[in-house]
Write a protein that holds these residues in place. Sequence first.
Motif, PDB file in Angstrom:
ATOM      1  N   ILE A 190      44.058  37.339  53.238  1.00 26.68           N
ATOM      2  CA  ILE A 190      42.860  38.181  53.246  1.00 26.68           C
ATOM      3  C   ILE A 190      41.565  37.387  53.055  1.00 26.68           C
ATOM      4  N   LYS A 191      40.502  37.849  53.715  1.00 22.73           N
ATOM      5  CA  LYS A 191      39.166  37.269  53.574  1.00 22.73           C
ATOM      6  C   LYS A 191      38.356  38.088  52.569  1.00 22.73           C
ATOM      7  N   ARG A 192      37.510  37.415  51.814  1.00 24.64           N
ATOM      8  CA  ARG A 192      36.713  38.098  50.797  1.00 24.64           C
ATOM      9  C   ARG A 192      35.771  39.141  51.386  1.00 24.64           C
ATOM     10  N   ASN A 193      35.238  38.866  52.587  1.00 27.50           N
ATOM     11  CA  ASN A 193      34.285  39.810  53.139  1.00 27.50           C
ATOM     12  C   ASN A 193      34.955  41.102  53.600  1.00 27.50           C
ATOM     13  N   ILE A 194      36.236  41.056  53.876  1.00 28.41           N
ATOM     14  CA  ILE A 194      36.970  42.296  54.136  1.00 28.41           C
ATOM     15  C   ILE A 194      37.005  43.133  52.867  1.00 28.41           C
ATOM     16  N   LEU A 195      37.294  42.496  51.755  1.00 31.51           N
ATOM     17  CA  LEU A 195      37.318  43.211  50.480  1.00 31.51           C
ATOM     18  C   LEU A 195      35.934  43.769  50.146  1.00 31.51           C
ATOM     19  N   ARG A 196      34.893  42.987  50.418  1.00 31.53           N
ATOM     20  CA  ARG A 196      33.529  43.466  50.162  1.00 31.53           C
ATOM     21  C   ARG A 196      33.226  44.705  50.995  1.00 31.53           C
ATOM     22  N   ASN A 197      33.629  44.683  52.267  1.00 35.36           N
ATOM     23  CA  ASN A 197      33.356  45.816  53.145  1.00 35.36           C
ATOM     24  C   ASN A 197      34.099  47.071  52.710  1.00 35.36           C
ATOM     25  N   ILE A 198      35.324  46.918  52.282  1.00 31.84           N
ATOM     26  CA  ILE A 198      36.079  48.085  51.811  1.00 31.84           C
ATOM     27  C   ILE A 198      35.488  48.604  50.509  1.00 31.84           C
ATOM     28  N   ALA A 199      35.238  47.701  49.562  1.00 35.54           N
ATOM     29  CA  ALA A 199      34.737  48.106  48.247  1.00 35.54           C
ATOM     30  C   ALA A 199      33.352  48.726  48.323  1.00 35.54           C
ATOM     31  N   SER A 200      32.520  48.267  49.257  1.00 31.18           N
ATOM     32  CA  SER A 200      31.153  48.780  49.363  1.00 31.18           C
ATOM     33  C   SER A 200      31.109  50.232  49.824  1.00 31.18           C
ATOM     34  N   ARG A 201      32.229  50.757  50.265  1.00 30.36           N
ATOM     35  CA  ARG A 201      32.297  52.144  50.732  1.00 30.36           C
ATOM     36  C   ARG A 201      32.917  53.067  49.695  1.00 30.36           C
ATOM     37  N   GLY A 202      32.745  52.706  48.427  1.00 27.65           N
ATOM     38  CA  GLY A 202      33.217  53.558  47.341  1.00 27.65           C
ATOM     39  C   GLY A 202      34.716  53.485  47.127  1.00 27.65           C
ATOM     40  N   VAL A 203      35.279  52.278  47.284  1.00 25.36           N
ATOM     41  CA  VAL A 203      36.723  52.095  47.169  1.00 25.36           C
ATOM     42  C   VAL A 203      37.035  51.006  46.140  1.00 25.36           C
TER      43      VAL A 203
END
Length: 373
Positions: A190-203
């Motif tokens: 996994i890439k960190r920016n994938i996690l950032r994108n998911i988390a930034s949407r209230g997850v």
Amino acid sequence: MKYQSRKKAILLLADGTIFYGKSVGDKEGTSFGEVCFNTGMTGYQEIFTDPSYFGQLMVTANVHIGNYGTNENENESDSVKISGLICRNFSYDYSRVDAKESLEDFLNANNLFAISDVDTRALVSYIRDNGAMNAVISTDVDNIEGLKKQLAEVPNMNGLELASKVSTKEPYFFGDENASLKVAALDIGIKRNILRNIASRGVYVKVFPYNATFEEMSAWNPDGYFLSNGPGDPEPLVEAQAVAKEIIKRDLPLFGICLGHQVIAIANGISTFKMHNGHRGINHPVKNLATGKGEITSQNHGFAVDRESAEANTDVEVSHVHLNDHTVAGLKMKNKNCFSVQYHPEASPGPHDSAYLFDQFVANIKKAKLQQA
């Protein structure tokens, strides 16, 4: 010139072809891997730290590498993942307000061997025509036969399981623990920016190792599931395939990117194959077949889903296609809450045309929660 005594270096391909260059800095070294190229004009730090590139010798098509330095906030993982760097002009000096150190210092800190002064224009053209293959970069220029013998022992990427080399060893959390939604992510690179994108949407995300079971992931009681990008061949990832099958069987919200997309395909009985030289760059054109719209996408993969096999599957529809070669760029299950794409909507580096896919994933999760209420 910063280094007056840079070492002579070579790139030796598995078919015996040799390209000449010099070491970056005054270092001696040797490194093996599958040679591939990325056509992006920016984002070298994100590329070098992307786990999907594990075990590969990276050829940068951009003629200048290192000119804007590095910044730790642009790392996509905890270390450099490529096995070596091949470039034309390596910039020892850099200029950027946000830069913290030079690319040379960054590579030295990660113990990465690199060579420059290679005719990368000719090299990229050669790989494009002859395909990705194993190779070695080395300053041991007088030991060609010895290098050939060592290179012959390097395993082929076809059939190679690499997710275990880059996955987290223990589960960890990412995002706001008070978020309204929870997603369990399977880390197969996994890439960190994938996690950032998911988390930034209230997850709130819990990231699990590559070999986690569905029971281990579901025990956290997540609202949705995610299968990440990653390196190597998807075929050996039988544990990830089992997880995907179980999620699909239960009709739980599922989203897959890159290697995760291929795992979802295999879980549906759809075959994959090793590409001639893969897609690696930040300007790949993709068509969304549902909307008819085009997207400029960031891509990094050497394997792909077989289109004929996908179109023959009555449970799945091809949702996106690559406009250069018409390969499968996205899949959607017809009667299950599951979809996937071959490219990188987090686009680090790259354009943001495909960021809507994260919104779609969250919308799917919210819809499923309403139906359960």
